[in-house]
Design a protein around this motif. Sequence first.
Motif, PDB file in Angstrom:
ATOM      1  N   GLU A 111      77.750   3.177  20.758  1.00  0.00           N
ATOM      2  CA  GLU A 111      78.392   3.060  21.464  1.00  0.00           C
ATOM      3  C   GLU A 111      78.965   2.933  23.167  1.00  0.00           C
ATOM      4  O   GLU A 111      79.299   1.727  23.962  1.00  0.00           O
ATOM      5  CB  GLU A 111      80.128   3.814  21.361  1.00  0.00           C
ATOM      6  N   GLU A 117      83.722   3.266  10.327  1.00  0.00           N
ATOM      7  CA  GLU A 117      84.807   2.837  10.616  1.00  0.00           C
ATOM      8  C   GLU A 117      84.170   2.593  11.304  1.00  0.00           C
ATOM      9  O   GLU A 117      84.699   1.057  12.846  1.00  0.00           O
ATOM     10  CB  GLU A 117      85.912   3.343  10.910  1.00  0.00           C
ATOM     11  N   SER A 118      83.297   3.713  12.835  1.00  0.00           N
ATOM     12  CA  SER A 118      83.008   3.239  14.325  1.00  0.00           C
ATOM     13  C   SER A 118      82.350   3.080  14.423  1.00  0.00           C
ATOM     14  O   SER A 118      82.153   2.076  15.593  1.00  0.00           O
ATOM     15  CB  SER A 118      82.304   4.811  14.183  1.00  0.00           C
ATOM     16  N   SER A 164      81.106  -0.012  12.323  1.00  0.00           N
ATOM     17  CA  SER A 164      82.305  -1.333  12.738  1.00  0.00           C
ATOM     18  C   SER A 164      82.612  -1.835  13.696  1.00  0.00           C
ATOM     19  O   SER A 164      82.643  -2.404  14.438  1.00  0.00           O
ATOM     20  CB  SER A 164      82.870  -1.241  11.419  1.00  0.00           C
ATOM     21  N   SER A 165      83.112  -0.688  14.536  1.00  0.00           N
ATOM     22  CA  SER A 165      84.115  -1.487  15.225  1.00  0.00           C
ATOM     23  C   SER A 165      82.998  -1.457  16.682  1.00  0.00           C
ATOM     24  O   SER A 165      84.011  -1.872  17.430  1.00  0.00           O
ATOM     25  CB  SER A 165      85.239  -0.144  15.705  1.00  0.00           C
ATOM     26  N   GLU A 204      82.267  -5.189  16.276  1.00  0.00           N
ATOM     27  CA  GLU A 204      83.266  -6.059  16.406  1.00  0.00           C
ATOM     28  C   GLU A 204      82.977  -6.058  18.146  1.00  0.00           C
ATOM     29  O   GLU A 204      82.983  -7.323  18.670  1.00  0.00           O
ATOM     30  CB  GLU A 204      84.720  -5.695  16.447  1.00  0.00           C
TER      31      GLU A 204
END
Length: 318
Positions: free
Chosen positions: A163, A237-238, A240-241, A244
């Motif tokens: 991230e 979810e992290s 996928s985020s 995105e």
Amino acid sequence: MASILNYILTPSTKDEIIPNKPLPLSKGGKHWIHITAENENQLNVLFQKHKIHPLTIEDILNPSSRIKLEKFPNYIFFIYKGFYFDKSQLVSRNFNFILTKNQIISITLDYRETIADLIDNWKANHSILAQGYEFIVHKILDTETDHTLAIVQKIEEKIEQLEDQIFNNSRRLDISYIYSLRGSLQSMKKGLIQNKEVLESVEAIQSSFFSDEADAFFRDVRDHSIKILELVDSNIESISSALEAHIAISSRKTNEIMKTLTIMTAIMLPMSLIAGIFGMNFKHIPTLDWEWGYFYSIVWMIGTGITMYWYFRFKRWF
């Protein structure tokens, strides 16, 4: 090189299994037998007295067997899945258990540290079996669950690093690795869900094979599995985020580049038009014989470009 583990253990003894000789039935007390399965013939010989179904042996020898619990007339067979990293690749491995009245038989296809630690330090661990063989099962499952939690936490740290790379526009970002991590987590999620179902099934039959005291311990392993499952969902979810966000940032950057190139093209177009007009091969062209004509055309080009630039700024096109 890791050794092959084949042992019969009681609260007071630890004996190696004699090759090519059927395993003894327990005549009393609690026995834990661990086998590192090599082939079908080996298991058929060892299980001659236990009347183990051929389909059970087939499931044991298949590393891709689905996690499940099956009841047979004289034993319970269930599979539990553990996870570990091998050269940054998540690998799953099955732990097979056969429960009889006074024996727990664990079977693996290769060396497992979780079981080796118990057997190698049997003087310190024999009291676990003295409580009941169900506590040996619990110890193995609990240790593997803790290992899985450590793996998920390690993946979570890697996701945080990815991230940071995404939002810092790092050139070291490896998109294929991100997709690989997500695939590993999805595979782990599937295995954890099946593990949870098996633990619920174990609780349902515990009165037949396990003591009431062990029930709380198996519930604890199930609760830990649910916690890990929630953490895996959060990590998926992290990822996928993060993907995105990466796509959005990349699209924005691409749009900025295209906008800049479009503006430059629009600015250069009238200059090209002017240059094209002055480059036409006509006999009579205004200012063609003027000594300052060339410089005049250059100033005209630059002036037109600046005018269009400020027009675009005024229209807030960039």
